[in-house]
Design a protein around this motif. Structure first.
Motif: not given
Length: 123
Positions: A55-79
């Motif tokens: 049911r998600a709405g769209p990401l704002e244009a600037g949020a797409i790059k942020r989503a990739r950065e967060i994904d990398a940080r999340v993968c590093e932070a936990g198993v």
């Protein structure tokens, strides 16, 4: 639901549910910090992640790059052992599947239309 919801009551799976509205970079940054804090609190215990964007709405244009950065940080932070992304229809699942294959994520990741099949794949 108006916020990105994080349900980590299950010790083996974190469920993230996206809101039915546009999400911006600042909100994604706060969300990323919260997820990372929760993963670190698990002290290295393995966990799978289920992301429900049916049911998600769209990401704002600037949020797409942020989503990739967060994904990398999340993968590093936990198993994180696996990640399932539940989408609203078969076409979205196929497109996302191609995107996942092209991105070659660090964590085994699959797109699903059915929530229960996603849960079963996560184990």
């Amino acid at each position: 639901m108006n916020e990105i919801a994080i349900d980590d009551r299950d010790p083996s799976c974190v469920v993230v549910t996206w809101p039915a509205r546009r999400v911006g970079a600042a909100e994604l940054a706060r969300f990323g910090d919260e997820v990372i804090a929760r993963l670190r609190a698990r002290e290295g215990a393995p966990v799978s992640v289920l992301v429900d964007v049916r049911r998600a709405g769209p990401l704002e244009a600037g949020a797409i790059k942020r989503a990739r950065e967060i994904d990398a940080r999340v993968c590093e932070a936990g198993v994180i052992t696996r990640r399932a992304i539940v989408v609203p229809n078969v076409i979205a699942a196929r497109v996302l599947g191609l995107m996942i294959a092209a991105a070659r994520p660090r964590v085994p990741t699959r797109a699903f239309v059915d929530l229960e099949r996603a849960r079963a794949w996560l184990g």
